[in-house]
Design a protein around this motif. Structure first.
Motif, PDB file in Angstrom:
ATOM      1  N   TYR A  68       9.889   7.075   1.954  1.00 14.11           N
ATOM      2  CA  TYR A  68       9.288   5.802   2.342  1.00 14.11           C
ATOM      3  C   TYR A  68       8.539   5.134   1.201  1.00 14.11           C
ATOM      4  N   GLU A  69       7.873   5.910   0.349  1.00 12.05           N
ATOM      5  CA  GLU A  69       7.140   5.292  -0.753  1.00 12.05           C
ATOM      6  C   GLU A  69       8.097   4.599  -1.724  1.00 12.05           C
ATOM      7  N   LEU A  70       9.278   5.196  -1.952  1.00 14.81           N
ATOM      8  CA  LEU A  70      10.261   4.569  -2.832  1.00 14.81           C
ATOM      9  C   LEU A  70      10.947   3.392  -2.122  1.00 14.81           C
ATOM     10  N   SER A 107       0.825  -1.203   0.000  1.00 20.99           N
ATOM     11  CA  SER A 107       0.000   0.000   0.000  1.00 20.99           C
ATOM     12  C   SER A 107       0.863   1.258   0.000  1.00 20.99           C
ATOM     13  N   THR A 108       1.885   1.277   0.848  1.00 19.55           N
ATOM     14  CA  THR A 108       2.761   2.450   0.933  1.00 19.55           C
ATOM     15  C   THR A 108       3.531   2.660  -0.361  1.00 19.55           C
ATOM     16  N   SER A 109       3.896   1.574  -1.035  1.00 20.21           N
ATOM     17  CA  SER A 109       4.662   1.694  -2.283  1.00 20.21           C
ATOM     18  C   SER A 109       3.860   2.347  -3.392  1.00 20.21           C
ATOM     19  N   LEU A 110       2.544   2.433  -3.235  1.00 25.74           N
ATOM     20  CA  LEU A 110       1.687   3.024  -4.265  1.00 25.74           C
ATOM     21  C   LEU A 110       1.149   4.393  -3.869  1.00 25.74           C
ATOM     22  N   LYS A 111       1.625   4.923  -2.749  1.00 23.70           N
ATOM     23  CA  LYS A 111       1.139   6.208  -2.271  1.00 23.70           C
ATOM     24  C   LYS A 111       1.994   7.361  -2.799  1.00 23.70           C
ATOM     25  N   SER A 112       1.435   8.550  -2.705  1.00 28.22           N
ATOM     26  CA  SER A 112       2.193   9.767  -3.001  1.00 28.22           C
ATOM     27  C   SER A 112       2.964  10.172  -1.749  1.00 28.22           C
ATOM     28  N   PRO A 113       4.008  10.991  -1.878  1.00 30.78           N
ATOM     29  CA  PRO A 113       4.781  11.386  -0.688  1.00 30.78           C
ATOM     30  C   PRO A 113       3.932  12.025   0.399  1.00 30.78           C
ATOM     31  N   SER A 151      11.540  -2.381  -1.647  1.00 33.12           N
ATOM     32  CA  SER A 151      11.410  -3.568  -0.786  1.00 33.12           C
ATOM     33  C   SER A 151      10.474  -4.600  -1.408  1.00 33.12           C
ATOM     34  N   ALA A 152       9.390  -4.130  -2.022  1.00 34.71           N
ATOM     35  CA  ALA A 152       8.447  -5.055  -2.668  1.00 34.71           C
ATOM     36  C   ALA A 152       9.120  -5.792  -3.813  1.00 34.71           C
ATOM     37  N   MET A 153       9.940  -5.084  -4.584  1.00 37.70           N
ATOM     38  CA  MET A 153      10.633  -5.733  -5.695  1.00 37.70           C
ATOM     39  C   MET A 153      11.616  -6.793  -5.211  1.00 37.70           C
ATOM     40  N   ILE A 154      12.136  -6.611  -3.997  1.00 39.40           N
ATOM     41  CA  ILE A 154      13.066  -7.593  -3.437  1.00 39.40           C
ATOM     42  C   ILE A 154      12.328  -8.793  -2.853  1.00 39.40           C
ATOM     43  N   VAL A 155      11.202  -8.535  -2.195  1.00 35.08           N
ATOM     44  CA  VAL A 155      10.478  -9.588  -1.479  1.00 35.08           C
ATOM     45  C   VAL A 155       9.715 -10.507  -2.428  1.00 35.08           C
ATOM     46  N   VAL A 156       9.102  -9.946  -3.447  1.00 35.60           N
ATOM     47  CA  VAL A 156       8.192 -10.713  -4.311  1.00 35.60           C
ATOM     48  C   VAL A 156       8.861 -11.931  -4.949  1.00 35.60           C
ATOM     49  N   PRO A 157      10.090 -11.844  -5.513  1.00 34.07           N
ATOM     50  CA  PRO A 157      10.690 -13.047  -6.121  1.00 34.07           C
ATOM     51  C   PRO A 157      10.817 -14.217  -5.153  1.00 34.07           C
ATOM     52  N   VAL A 173       2.019   4.000  -9.543  1.00 34.10           N
ATOM     53  CA  VAL A 173       2.866   2.904 -10.009  1.00 34.10           C
ATOM     54  C   VAL A 173       4.249   3.411 -10.390  1.00 34.10           C
ATOM     55  N   THR A 174       4.351   4.705 -10.680  1.00 34.06           N
ATOM     56  CA  THR A 174       5.652   5.271 -11.068  1.00 34.06           C
ATOM     57  C   THR A 174       6.675   5.192  -9.933  1.00 34.06           C
ATOM     58  N   ASN A 175       6.216   4.947  -8.718  1.00 33.02           N
ATOM     59  CA  ASN A 175       7.168   4.806  -7.603  1.00 33.02           C
ATOM     60  C   ASN A 175       8.159   3.679  -7.866  1.00 33.02           C
ATOM     61  N   TYR A 176       7.703   2.624  -8.529  1.00 37.05           N
ATOM     62  CA  TYR A 176       8.586   1.492  -8.814  1.00 37.05           C
ATOM     63  C   TYR A 176       9.649   1.870  -9.832  1.00 37.05           C
TER      64      TYR A 176
END
Length: 273
Positions: A237-239, A30-36, A244-250, A53-56
């Motif tokens: 934190y959003e970035l 949720s935080t990864s998809l939020k605005s600052p 962190s999500a990109m690291i955890v998901v695999p 989604v641009t945060n990724y």
């Protein structure tokens, strides 16, 4: 009726525990998809007003994530293959071969599992420094090419395989290595998958050791790369959550795919001591 109530209470507690385990992961997504501006709002908002989604993409370009990813893949793959080889050979020796002091040696090695890893940080660092391996792949890989826990787990699984197969293979003229490769390894596939999963997840998520033995960005791994989002001006934190999500998901997907083998390998590994 009492048994039904007890089962219902047990499932309710397990469900609550499962939800509590999943909540941090959902908050990260949720935080990864939020605005600052939404990250630090009080009271906290679970759902962002718009999906950023641009945060990724920003997280990927902000740090040298391509280099971090390459380093993590190299360290994880090589160390996992290396540990798998040493584990198979050592587990076979301790379960099937007979040599003087075998049980005593295994007991001593098993005792090393009680030594906290933090105690070994300084001696290992000094050794690698004297070898000139600091800030090199050797420092990230070589100290972790063997695991006593993995050897113990696979040895227990090997002991659950009937020893009559070994004697029959020897009578048919099969050598130890041929028997190990053609019979023991295929039968122990669940335990081997368990060893690979534990090692791959551990290497992928390792933070403290790569932080200590690497000095340059070119040798950093993904978990250490997360520190790029914390500066003197604060933390994005959003970035950070997107990275962190990109690291955890695999690793999460890897676990879900091989979950059945993991459970079987651990359960059968304790059948015989």
């Amino acid at each position: 009726m009492s048994n039904k109530w007890l089962s219902g209470l047990l499932y309710a507690l397990l469900s609550i525990g499962g939800v509590l385990m999943v909540l941090p992961f959902l908050w990260m997504l949720s935080t990864s998809l939020k605005s600052p501006s939404e990250v630090m709002v009080m009271p906290p908002k679970w759902l962002p007003a718009a999906l950023n989604v641009t945060n990724y993409a920003k997280a990927w370009s902000m740090a040298s994530f391509s280099q971090y990813l390459l380093n993590s893949v190299i360290v994880t793959v090589v160390s996992t293959i290396g540990e798998l080889i040493t584990t198979i050979l050592a587990a076979f020796a301790f379960s099937r071969l007979r040599f003087y002091g075998r049980d005593l040696l295994f007991t001593i090695l098993l005792g090393t599992m009680m030594v906290p890893g933090e105690v070994l940080l300084i001696p290992n660092y000094v050794t690698l420094s004297q070898l000139g391996w600091i800030d090199r792949y050797e420092a990230l890989i070589v100290p972790w090419l063997a695991s006593m826990f993995a050897i113990f787990l696979l040895r227990q699984y090997f002991l659950s395989i009937p020893v009559q197969l070994y004697y029959a293979a020897r009578i048919d003229g099969s050598g130890d290595f041929k028997y190990l490769w053609n019979i023991m390894v295929p039968l122990a596939k669940p335990a081997l998958v368990t060893v690979v999963l534990f090692k791959a997840i551990g290497s992928w998520n390792a933070f403290l050791w790569p932080l200590i033995v690497t000095n340059t960005k070119e040798m950093r791994t993904l978990p250490v790369g997360l520190t790029s989002f914390t500066t003197e001006a604060g933390t994005d934190y959003e970035l950070l959550m997107a990275a962190s999500a990109m690291i955890v998901v695999p690793m999460l997907l890897l676990y879900l795919v091989f979950e059945r083998y993991l459970i079987e390998g651990i359960s059968r590994g304790g059948l015989k001591g």
